[in-house]
Design a protein around this motif. Sequence first.
Motif, short mmCIF file in Angstrom:
data_model
loop_
_atom_site.label_atom_id
_atom_site.label_comp_id
_atom_site.label_asym_id
_atom_site.label_seq_id
_atom_site.Cartn_x
_atom_site.Cartn_y
_atom_site.Cartn_z
N PRO A 58 8.17 -5.23 -2.28
CA PRO A 58 7.12 -4.20 -2.33
C PRO A 58 6.88 -3.73 -3.76
O PRO A 58 7.81 -3.62 -4.56
CB PRO A 58 7.68 -3.07 -1.45
N ARG A 59 5.60 -3.47 -4.09
CA ARG A 59 5.26 -3.00 -5.44
C ARG A 59 5.24 -1.48 -5.49
O ARG A 59 4.81 -0.84 -4.54
CB ARG A 59 3.87 -3.48 -5.80
N GLY A 60 5.62 -0.96 -6.61
CA GLY A 60 5.54 0.49 -6.81
C GLY A 60 6.65 1.21 -6.07
O GLY A 60 7.35 0.63 -5.24
N PRO A 61 6.84 2.49 -6.40
CA PRO A 61 7.92 3.25 -5.78
C PRO A 61 7.60 3.56 -4.31
O PRO A 61 6.44 3.79 -3.97
CB PRO A 61 7.96 4.54 -6.60
N ALA A 62 8.62 3.55 -3.47
CA ALA A 62 8.44 3.94 -2.07
C ALA A 62 8.62 5.45 -1.96
O ALA A 62 9.56 6.00 -2.52
CB ALA A 62 9.46 3.21 -1.20
N ASN A 63 7.69 6.11 -1.25
CA ASN A 63 7.86 7.56 -1.02
C ASN A 63 8.91 7.74 0.04
O ASN A 63 8.61 7.65 1.23
CB ASN A 63 6.59 8.22 -0.49
#
Lengths: 211, 211, 211
Positions: free
Chosen positions: C205-210
């Motif tokens: 997955p790209r980007g930070p996970a909330n």
Amino acid sequence: MPDTHFAATLVVLDLTGIFVFAVAGALVAVRRNLDLFAALVLGGVTGLGGGFIRDVLIGATPPAALADWRYLLVPVAAGLLTFVFHPTVGRMERTITVLDAFGLALFCVTGALKALDFGLEPLPAALLGMVTGIGGGMIRDVLAGSVPVIFEGVLYATPALAGAGVVVVLDRLGLPLLVVAAAGFATCLGWRLLALVRGWRAPLPRGPANV
Amino acid sequence: MPDTHFAATLVVLDLTGIFVFAVAGALVAVRRNLDLFAALVLGGVTGLGGGFIRDVLIGATPPAALADWRYLLVPVAAGLLTFVFHPTVGRMERTITVLDAFGLALFCVTGALKALDFGLEPLPAALLGMVTGIGGGMIRDVLAGSVPVIFEGVLYATPALAGAGVVVVLDRLGLPLLVVAAAGFATCLGWRLLALVRGWRAPLPRGPANV
Amino acid sequence: MPDTHFAATLVVLDLTGIFVFAVAGALVAVRRNLDLFAALVLGGVTGLGGGFIRDVLIGATPPAALADWRYLLVPVAAGLLTFVFHPTVGRMERTITVLDAFGLALFCVTGALKALDFGLEPLPAALLGMVTGIGGGMIRDVLAGSVPVIFEGVLYATPALAGAGVVVVLDRLGLPLLVVAAAGFATCLGWRLLALVRGWRAPLPRGPANV
């Protein structure tokens, strides 16, 4: 023909429930930084796993979801969307939790009805209704390497068992299918949403455990 | 009629074995501070899981436990009692371990006999007898988030396989059912209790593993 | 008779695939310092687990491996050899990974063919082909207490799905069985080996996970 309408409605409801469950499952994968395949698998087992366990236990093989490609494409679509748009999906968590309650209510009803349809007695049928609702999430948590969240105080299985229990009792009383299904659905949904709003928790053991 | 007496005795033994297994399973839930539902589920899968795996694999669906409400109520009662009285139950650990050995011996025998009854060859029937005895505990440990305890040196599966093996060999020799069952039961129980008393362990790998 | 030769070849290939998978499974047990029994069980489920899941889902019970003692003895032999000679086996890891790719290619083909044979539609048949290839390893990882390795970027499931997909498409086109099987096998094997050589990974997955 009303029958066809009813059946079509059921399929649409069923696919919606699977979609919501699959989104919640794929979100677990993304949050543990697992790969795309994990998002698809965790989405798929969350959406379909409960029904698979039920069908294997009552001998209804192959499970319905393996005989209808729509039941396979819906979780794939949910997993892909969640994987790609996870920051947006992650912010909708509250919405997903509420929709998930609808899915749970739906599955506990359809699960119990299918078990009754296969000739099971009321008690095991109610149990299989609950399993249909909660089984997928349990497999998801185990595959993701954690203890099922519904073991740690989340009030989730009890509403499902209550909804399935209402179904088997009213069915035994000979009420029309629609009434049976609606009452079971409302019982599970109402209880689950109340638990969410009021913060109800399942009881934890009292006192120290002698380890 | 003696046949009825025999069948009734078997059911009582079976339910006792399930009860003891379920107490041990619910105790795992309490010790990890999991909720009441977890105690019921871990109790239920410990008591019934091995039989479920066996029945699904041999095609005997729905499993016997889903066709008889007593098989569902016994683990529920065991889970509730353990949850409420866990400090007392926890102090009886030694007793539970010994009773658990009786349950193991019983399940490996009934599991192997059922597999033979469904036409399986001796080798797979012995394997399924072992699975009936150990499967529930393995699912319990996985659901509770740990590696199955019987993977870490506890001598538990070998006695079950030995008991089931005695059953399939003596059955092949044409001995009466009661003799077959008693010999398998005694083999498993004796080995397991000796292992407990003498502290026997399963062999661990020798030398360093090239990770 | 050529048919007999063909069938015999298939059994030999099948047993070889199970052997290689079982060695890889038993190695996981040894590296976690689990006991001999764990090596046998993790070897057995890795070699046979995928086929068991497939057979239970399509209703082909008891699974083939429970009706033929050779299918049970091969993983036992693999587990014993790996447990005893693990320092040597551990040094052959690269070889095992390559042989494992052959096993994967074989199982995704035979799994898809068996599902088609039981009347499943192309899409679920392809899915079950993939499950036959990857299911055993997933159960192994869960039993060993970890998240399945194929969830963490290892490109393993996609080649299996591709191979099984080629099988169902070519079968639908009416090509001879041998062509269908060879094309599916080559697709899965080629992709998996290329992924190994070039270090291809599944997307994360790209980007930070909330969270």
